[in-house]
Write an enzyme that holds these catalytic residues in place. Structure first.
Site, PDB file in Angstrom:
ATOM      1  N   HIS A   1       0.830  -1.209   0.000  1.00 41.62           N
ATOM      2  CA  HIS A   1       0.000   0.000   0.000  1.00 41.62           C
ATOM      3  C   HIS A   1       0.862   1.256   0.000  1.00 41.62           C
ATOM      4  CE1 HIS A   1      -2.831   3.086   1.337  1.00 41.62           C
ATOM      5  NE2 HIS A   1      -3.815   2.266   1.014  1.00 41.62           N
ATOM      6  N   THR A   2       1.840   1.343   0.873  1.00 46.72           N
ATOM      7  CA  THR A   2       2.829   2.420   1.050  1.00 46.72           C
ATOM      8  C   THR A   2       2.276   3.695   1.687  1.00 46.72           C
ATOM      9  OG1 THR A   2       2.719   3.737  -1.022  1.00 46.72           O
ATOM     10  CG2 THR A   2       3.942   1.635  -1.102  1.00 46.72           C
ATOM     11  N   ASP A   3       0.962   3.840   1.797  1.00 43.60           N
ATOM     12  CA  ASP A   3       0.395   5.106   2.271  1.00 43.60           C
ATOM     13  C   ASP A   3      -0.659   4.869   3.346  1.00 43.60           C
ATOM     14  OD1 ASP A   3       0.128   7.885   2.301  1.00 43.60           O
ATOM     15  OD2 ASP A   3      -1.434   7.887   0.765  1.00 43.60           O
ATOM     16  N   LEU A   4      -0.488   3.804   4.106  1.00 46.99           N
ATOM     17  CA  LEU A   4      -1.497   3.434   5.093  1.00 46.99           C
ATOM     18  C   LEU A   4      -1.515   4.429   6.252  1.00 46.99           C
ATOM     19  CD1 LEU A   4      -3.475   0.984   5.477  1.00 46.99           C
ATOM     20  CD2 LEU A   4      -1.824   0.138   7.143  1.00 46.99           C
TER      21      LEU A   4
ATOM     22  N   ASN B   1      -6.717   6.863   5.167  1.00 48.47           N
ATOM     23  CA  ASN B   1      -6.968   5.964   4.043  1.00 48.47           C
ATOM     24  C   ASN B   1      -7.656   4.675   4.472  1.00 48.47           C
ATOM     25  OD1 ASN B   1      -5.839   7.691   2.150  1.00 48.47           O
ATOM     26  ND2 ASN B   1      -3.778   6.910   2.502  1.00 48.47           N
TER      27      ASN B   1
END
Length: 309
Positions: free
Chosen positions: A91-94, A98
């Site tokens: 995901h990298t943007d948790l 989000n």
């Protein structure tokens, strides 16, 4: 937007084989284009969801979730991540921004439409377009479903990567040090996120002199989880700026006088011990020593009866 579509198509092509985590990911259902005065605009069709976990905590819970809601949220997030990672996606943007609540009662949407028709949201009319303000319509708790992981705009498909990703205060140590990284950065994010939604504040601010500062960030990590092992130091020459060969901190920034235990202020006794043990497993210097989402689903903290807290 193209990445959101690509990731959704990739995940949909994988047989969930009964994995429950597939239900905790919001994927693109379809996309289409609309022609406007400034050209073509690509639109995404997605399942409707409620507010983000961050907004829910602030709006309904005075800035933090109850223990029971934390447990429920973590079960969904960890299950969703486990399926996502098995599908070869990071995901990298948790973050709580989000992760959004599902909608149990669809009549809430009809109520929102009726409210918008009766009391239109503010808008700005320009010569070539109209800018609408987002509609704010509180969702009753009874209409909510457990949270779902959203926003795959920055997700990566594959096994190992390099480069800078993640929100600054959530950034895993291997990313800060310029090392290769993998799906375990999402596991680190879960550990950091717990503070945002349960303790009512950031675990690590990563700030120095009013701007983001890696040295401050790393000093805060050391104060909370100790110095990194030698194996971590071997993986990047950048580590020499902050630690000696034995793993002792040598940078100018002082280590804050704190620990995970002193920072945890809401629980006591076995509940606090269990939560801290849970977080410590997630916040591990070596990514290969961090557990998977499935591993953490069996942790004692998630199985404890919150009614007995």
């Amino acid at each position: 937007m193209n990445n959101e579509i690509a990731v959704s198509q990739h995940i949909r092509a994988i047989d969930p084989d009964g994995h429950p985590g597939r239900d905790f990911l919001r994927l693109v259902l379809d996309d289409f284009q609309i022609k406007g005065p400034h050209g073509l605009h690509r639109c995404l069709l997605l399942d409707p969801l409620g507010m983000s976990l961050a907004n829910f905590a602030n709006f309904y819970q005075k800035g933090w979730l109850t223990t029971e809601l934390l447990q429920l949220s973590l079960v969904n997030v960890l299950a969703g991540l486990d399926f996502l990672h098995q599908a070869g996606v990071v995901h990298t943007d948790l973050s709580p921004n989000n992760i959004m609540l599902g909608i149990r009662d669809a009549s809430f949407i009809s109520d929102m439409v009726a409210s918008e028709l009766e009391h239109p949201s503010p808008r700005k009319e320009l010569p070539d377009r109209v800018i609408h303000c987002s509609h704010s319509h509180p969702m009753p708790i009874i209409a909510m479903r457990p949270p779902i992981i959203c926003d795959f705009g920055h997700a990566r498909i594959g096994d190992r990567f390099s480069g800078t990703v993640m929100p600054r205060s959530y950034r895993a140590p291997e990313v800060i040090m310029g090392m290769e990284w993998d799906s375990k950065i999402d596991i680190w994010s879960v550990g950091v996120m717990i503070w945002d939604i349960f303790e009512g504040g950031r675990l690590m601010h990563a700030m120095g002199n009013d701007h983001f500062d890696d040295e401050q960030h790393l000093a805060q990590m050391v104060s909370l989880i100790g110095n990194p092992p030698k194996e971590f130091l071997k993986r990047s020459q950048n580590c020499r700026q902050y630690w000696d060969d034995e793993g002792n901190w040598i940078a100018a920034t002082p280590i804050p006088d704190q620990s995970l235990k002193t920072r945890e202020v809401r629980l006591k006794g076995k509940w606090q011990e269990s939560l801290l043990a849970f977080v410590q497993k997630l916040l591990c210097w070596l990514p290969d020593q961090r557990p998977t989402g499935q591993d953490m689903l069996d942790h004692e903290f998630l199985e404890m009866d919150a009614s007995q807290e």
